[in-house]
Design a protein around this motif. Sequence first.
Motif, PDB file in Angstrom:
ATOM      1  N   UNK A 184      13.172  -4.082   9.680  1.00 53.93           N
ATOM      2  CA  UNK A 184      12.075  -4.961   9.266  1.00 53.93           C
ATOM      3  C   UNK A 184      10.761  -4.184   9.287  1.00 53.93           C
ATOM      4  N   UNK A 185       9.996  -4.270   8.222  1.00 56.95           N
ATOM      5  CA  UNK A 185       8.758  -3.514   8.134  1.00 56.95           C
ATOM      6  C   UNK A 185       7.659  -4.132   8.987  1.00 56.95           C
ATOM      7  N   UNK A 186       6.781  -3.296   9.487  1.00 58.83           N
ATOM      8  CA  UNK A 186       5.612  -3.764  10.219  1.00 58.83           C
ATOM      9  C   UNK A 186       4.370  -3.807   9.331  1.00 58.83           C
ATOM     10  N   UNK A 187       4.552  -3.591   8.023  1.00 59.39           N
ATOM     11  CA  UNK A 187       3.434  -3.546   7.086  1.00 59.39           C
ATOM     12  C   UNK A 187       3.342  -4.847   6.291  1.00 59.39           C
ATOM     13  N   UNK A 188       2.121  -5.267   5.970  1.00 62.11           N
ATOM     14  CA  UNK A 188       1.956  -6.331   4.994  1.00 62.11           C
ATOM     15  C   UNK A 188       2.573  -5.894   3.673  1.00 62.11           C
ATOM     16  N   UNK A 189       3.125  -6.859   2.951  1.00 62.59           N
ATOM     17  CA  UNK A 189       3.855  -6.550   1.724  1.00 62.59           C
ATOM     18  C   UNK A 189       2.977  -6.733   0.476  1.00 62.59           C
ATOM     19  N   UNK A 190       1.764  -6.188   0.531  1.00 64.85           N
ATOM     20  CA  UNK A 190       0.841  -6.314  -0.601  1.00 64.85           C
ATOM     21  C   UNK A 190       1.035  -5.228  -1.649  1.00 64.85           C
ATOM     22  N   UNK A 191       1.957  -4.311  -1.414  1.00 67.13           N
ATOM     23  CA  UNK A 191       2.319  -3.306  -2.419  1.00 67.13           C
ATOM     24  C   UNK A 191       3.783  -3.481  -2.812  1.00 67.13           C
TER      25      UNK A 191
END
Length: 383
Positions: free
Chosen positions: A1-8
């Motif tokens: 699971x990513x720890x980044x916002x998925x704005x890209x």
Amino acid sequence: MTTLFQNYARRSVHLVKGRGTVVTDDKGKEYLDFISGIAVVSLGHAHPALVEAVKQQSEKLWHVSNLFESPEQELLAAKLIKDTPFSHAFFCNSGAEANEAAIKLARKHTQKNVIITFEQSFHGRTFGAMSATGQAKVREGFGPLLETFRIIPYNDEQQLEAAIDGDVAAIMLEVIQGEGGVNQIDPDFAQKITDICKSKGILLIVDEVQTGIGRTGTRYAYEQTNLEPDIITLAKGLGGGFPIGAMLGSSELLPSFGPGTHGTTFGGNPLAVAVAQTVVDIVFKKKFLQEVEDKSTYLIEKVQALLPQDQFSIRGAGLLLGIECEEEILPFIQQAEQAGLLLVQAGPNVIRLLPPLTVTYEEIDQAVDILSAVLLPEKTAIT
């Protein structure tokens, strides 16, 4: 699971190394980079002169804040404004920041609020720059934006005349709308803008974030038109990959940006300025700019020779080029990536070509071969 916002909408390729036009992923596969960080890596990846500039400056001074004098900023500013109508520079960190500075300066100087911009334009994703941008996909979902931008059709003289009144502070445009489809300004429209700005006392802001610093074959793209800007904004290629932005303005604007009117913590920091000075020293040479023009001509001729012109058309200037296709091009971009060529869209039907300005003729040949293989219907798509 990513720890980044998925704005890209990130691609699955993980790039770990680059040299010149070639980048390598974590599996060892090599690609020709015809994205260049979206017109950023103007001298290619890991250019020796830029590596040395960062190394030398990193051992001296990283950051001291704009509370102190900066001879290095003065030197870079002098190089950017030489032989132009501009007299002063402001340094920041990105194109959006440069455009925000331009918007503030135009409104403060004129004491008027309205700025005219154009459909399919892109000026950034900060609140003011987003309000100026003429693309619904960028603006949607954020509630009411700034109401003092009038967004009108590009290259439409009648709509331009109708938008002019006593509240207009500035007209803001891109000479080539990179994100919006590689749309070029019509010479008659450019002349109309120049005439209106002169007769009405309206400022002209040219967003050179993507087109500036040699990308179109001249220092700045406006130099290839009859536009007479009061302000231009820069970023992307200025740092060759190191974050830096700039706003250049004419002398009469100086009193409107006094102490306290605008600022940035990191803008014009010593590392960024050292790299940008090196980029400008290389790119602004006449021989270098001529080589960009020559490579552009070569690339256009190669594309036109291999792709049927009733199905594909190419436009743009320098090494900011777009291939318009009859169908959506995302599958073509994916196939090209599999074949070792990195490309980016400019809208659903336009492939944008943004190689480093240092791209070789051999690399252009290789890229066009891959392009023709994935675009021509009679050939099997590369997998």
